[in-house]
Enzyme design. Structure first.
Site, PDB file in Angstrom:
ATOM      1  N   HIS A 212       0.815  -1.212   0.000  1.00 45.32           N
ATOM      2  CA  HIS A 212       0.000   0.000   0.000  1.00 45.32           C
ATOM      3  C   HIS A 212       0.852   1.268   0.000  1.00 45.32           C
ATOM      4  O   HIS A 212       0.334   2.375   0.120  1.00 45.32           O
ATOM      5  CB  HIS A 212      -0.898  -0.025   1.247  1.00 45.32           C
ATOM      6  CG  HIS A 212      -2.097   0.851   1.163  1.00 45.32           C
ATOM      7  ND1 HIS A 212      -2.381   1.814   2.114  1.00 45.32           N
ATOM      8  CD2 HIS A 212      -3.106   0.925   0.254  1.00 45.32           C
ATOM      9  CE1 HIS A 212      -3.500   2.423   1.806  1.00 45.32           C
ATOM     10  NE2 HIS A 212      -3.965   1.904   0.688  1.00 45.32           N
ATOM     11  N   LYS A 214       3.258   4.429  -1.152  1.00 47.32           N
ATOM     12  CA  LYS A 214       3.312   5.377  -2.276  1.00 47.32           C
ATOM     13  C   LYS A 214       4.587   6.201  -2.115  1.00 47.32           C
ATOM     14  O   LYS A 214       4.601   7.202  -1.386  1.00 47.32           O
ATOM     15  CB  LYS A 214       2.093   6.293  -2.285  1.00 47.32           C
ATOM     16  CG  LYS A 214       0.760   5.589  -2.534  1.00 47.32           C
ATOM     17  CD  LYS A 214      -0.012   5.395  -1.276  1.00 47.32           C
ATOM     18  CE  LYS A 214      -1.364   4.762  -1.540  1.00 47.32           C
ATOM     19  NZ  LYS A 214      -2.025   4.308  -0.314  1.00 47.32           N
ATOM     20  N   ASP A 219      17.285  10.766  -7.008  1.00 48.29           N
ATOM     21  CA  ASP A 219      18.687  11.161  -6.774  1.00 48.29           C
ATOM     22  C   ASP A 219      19.025  11.372  -5.303  1.00 48.29           C
ATOM     23  O   ASP A 219      20.022  12.046  -5.003  1.00 48.29           O
ATOM     24  CB  ASP A 219      19.018  12.443  -7.549  1.00 48.29           C
ATOM     25  CG  ASP A 219      19.030  12.224  -9.055  1.00 48.29           C
ATOM     26  OD1 ASP A 219      19.087  11.059  -9.477  1.00 48.29           O
ATOM     27  OD2 ASP A 219      18.969  13.225  -9.797  1.00 48.29           O
ATOM     28  N   HIS A 394      -9.440  11.021   1.593  1.00 52.39           N
ATOM     29  CA  HIS A 394      -8.539   9.868   1.553  1.00 52.39           C
ATOM     30  C   HIS A 394      -7.274  10.106   2.378  1.00 52.39           C
ATOM     31  O   HIS A 394      -6.389   9.249   2.441  1.00 52.39           O
ATOM     32  CB  HIS A 394      -8.169   9.561   0.096  1.00 52.39           C
ATOM     33  CG  HIS A 394      -7.487   8.252  -0.112  1.00 52.39           C
ATOM     34  ND1 HIS A 394      -6.144   8.149  -0.426  1.00 52.39           N
ATOM     35  CD2 HIS A 394      -7.964   6.971  -0.068  1.00 52.39           C
ATOM     36  CE1 HIS A 394      -5.815   6.869  -0.564  1.00 52.39           C
ATOM     37  NE2 HIS A 394      -6.897   6.132  -0.348  1.00 52.39           N
ATOM     38  N   LYS A 396      -4.569  10.382   5.320  1.00 51.63           N
ATOM     39  CA  LYS A 396      -4.257   9.545   6.486  1.00 51.63           C
ATOM     40  C   LYS A 396      -3.317  10.357   7.372  1.00 51.63           C
ATOM     41  O   LYS A 396      -2.088  10.285   7.235  1.00 51.63           O
ATOM     42  CB  LYS A 396      -3.589   8.235   6.054  1.00 51.63           C
ATOM     43  CG  LYS A 396      -4.390   7.430   5.003  1.00 51.63           C
ATOM     44  CD  LYS A 396      -3.725   7.545   3.659  1.00 51.63           C
ATOM     45  CE  LYS A 396      -4.249   6.634   2.593  1.00 51.63           C
ATOM     46  NZ  LYS A 396      -5.455   5.960   2.673  1.00 51.63           N
ATOM     47  N   ASP A 401      -1.531  18.400  19.622  1.00 53.05           N
ATOM     48  CA  ASP A 401      -0.988  19.517  20.406  1.00 53.05           C
ATOM     49  C   ASP A 401      -0.148  20.484  19.584  1.00 53.05           C
ATOM     50  O   ASP A 401       0.801  21.106  20.104  1.00 53.05           O
ATOM     51  CB  ASP A 401      -0.155  18.988  21.573  1.00 53.05           C
ATOM     52  CG  ASP A 401      -0.984  18.217  22.586  1.00 53.05           C
ATOM     53  OD1 ASP A 401      -2.226  18.365  22.562  1.00 53.05           O
ATOM     54  OD2 ASP A 401      -0.407  17.463  23.387  1.00 53.05           O
TER      55      ASP A 401
END
Length: 476
Positions: A212, A214, A219, A394, A396, A401
């Site tokens: 999952h 991404k 470089d 979508h 996450k 604080d």
């Protein structure tokens, strides 16, 4: 037919015995499997074969675990390390836990930018790809051969022709790249691998374990990590979904080293090869004069079914427990286990301003029903729940604080914590955390607040459905 059903039922009994006495899963998951194998025997049998076998899981990852440990020792010699004993920070306990759980290096010489929409993110990705001189490493769950996907593939192919090392790793289920596009990349000198390939796309006994992540690294100068996949729908072009709201990061600095290490381990596993290449070119020298001048503390934390510890979940847990004033969470899928749910409730009961934002229009309706089943408990504790109505949420993210936050690929659900291969960046910085908070409050303007009064007015059918689906939520 009766013989077939009886055979399935007997096999399911064997599965149940294995779950209870051999696999020794947690009680929640055990009861969920017992229910589905007993009352839906044929469906339960199929689901267990595809998704439920811990014994197969151990067999699948035994070699990966051993290989990763050996290769990690080798990678460490190229990475920058700090003596954690000398770190005097507010979140030293979290830093230490991430280091001990995942060998996650705490770094400070970093510069981090946040992206909240795909247009600017994809433009920046393509721009950085076009500037590549040495290598491009890309690892994605979903990659489509649509308009934006082809633009990125064309940029990768062009750089491969120029002699730049291009490695593209995609998940077997999420991959939708056309063969002709893959062939063009390979013909140009690029390399393409599929993570956990099956007999065919949807016949795969390892379908339960998805990569999952991404990740894009160029470089060792710049890297990208977050929630966006590659496809037109993330640009809001899918009429059924509409606006796509997500969060991604662009990273410069020493934190890239751990992200590069993660990619190399995944690539090595998918390629069934050793790390017998010149690794020096992939890692940043901690004494380099080209490092960012900014001081932004960060750790890359990864987790997956090949680990006994649920590293990202543990990191979330520590952030929740450390919150004193406020806690803002965004997740598209909300299926907390009991300890996580109780941590959120205790934070709210302790006076922490707990705000949880979920999609008002889930892309999978049953995931919305499961999330709803946790609302009453949280609302009674004083937590606030908001449903995002402008398209699909979508992102996450978690912020506490105004001083610490995490962005990445992991949802706040059991699947992300224990079954998917995930990566997050934990950021120990007030400015970045406040930027995350500002975006959270912008998103609140297009949310509907869930109140206890309105929630209690839902139909009897909804209540019954939520109660039933809650029983199997540990399997989702």
């Amino acid at each position: 037919m009766h013989l077939f059903i009886n055979m399935i039922f007997l096999i399911n009994i064997v599965f149940i015995i294995s779950i209870i006495f051999i696999e020794r899963r947690n009680p929640q998951t055990t009861w969920a499997w017992i229910l589905i194998l007993t009352f839906l025997p044929i469906l339960g049998f199929i689901i267990y074969i595809l998704f439920g076998q811990n014994i197969t899981r151990e067999k699948n990852f035994k070699r990966k675990i051993l290989d990763d440990k050996t290769k990690q020792k080798y990678l460490n010699s190229f990475k920058s390390h700090y003596k954690l004993d000398n770190i005097s920070l507010k979140y030293k306990d979290l830093i230490m836990m991430n280091f001990n759980n995942d060998n996650s290096t705490y770094t400070q010489r970093n510069d981090i930018d946040l992206y909240f929409d795909a247009n600017s993110l994809f433009e920046e990705m393509i721009d950085e790809i076009n500037k590549a001189e040495k290598f491009i490493h890309m690892e994605f769950y979903i990659f489509k051969s649509d308009e934006i996907g082809k633009k990125i593939l064309q940029a990768l192919t062009k750089k491969a022709k120029e002699g730049v090392e291009v490695k593209l790793l995609v998940d077997s289920i999420g991959n939708s790249i056309h063969k002709k596009d893959i062939d063009k990349l390979k013909a140009a000198g690029g390399d393409f691998k599929i993570f956990f390939p099956g007999f065919c796309k949807y016949i795969n006994l390892r379908i339960n374990y998805r990569n999952h992540r991404k990740i894009l690294i160029i470089d060792s100068k710049v890297a990208f990590l977050g929630g966006f996949n590659i496809g037109d729908e993330y640009l809001g072009k899918d009429k059924n979904i509409g606006h796509w709201r997500d969060t991604h990061t662009k990273i410069k600095g020493l934190a890239i080293n751990d992200l590069e290490g993660r990619f190399l381990l995944d690539w090595s596993y998918a390629n069934e090869s050793d790390l017998d290449i010149d690794l020096k070119k992939y890692f940043i020298n901690p004494h380099s004069t080209d490092l960012p001048k900014k001081i932004i503390g960060a750790q890359i934390v990864s987790s997956g079914p090949d680990h006994t510890e649920q590293q990202i979940k543990n990191g979330y847990f520590k952030i929740i427990n450390s919150a004193k004033k406020n806690l803002f969470i965004q997740t598209p899928y909300f299926v907390p286990d009991e300890p996580m749910l109780e941590a959120l409730r205790l934070a709210a009961l302790s006076g922490v301003d707990v705000k949880i934002m979920l999609p008002g229009n889930p892309d999978h309706k049953f995931m919305g029903w499961i999330a709803n089943s946790y609302f009453e408990s949280l609302l009674n504790a004083g937590a606030k729940i908001y449903l995002y109505e402008k398209g699909f949420l979508h992102a996450k993210t978690i912020v506490a604080d105004s001083s610490i936050c995490s962005v990445g690929t992991a949802n706040m659900d059991i699947r992300s914590f224990s079954l998917n291969f995930e990566s997050n960046i934990f950021i120990y910085n007030e400015a970045i955390s406040k930027s995350m908070e500002e975006q959270f409050f912008k998103d609140l303007k297009v949310c509907t607040k869930v109140t206890l009064e309105s929630f209690e007015k839902r139909s009897i059918i909804s209540r019954i459905g939520e109660s039933i689906i809650r029983l199997v939520s540990p399997l989702m």
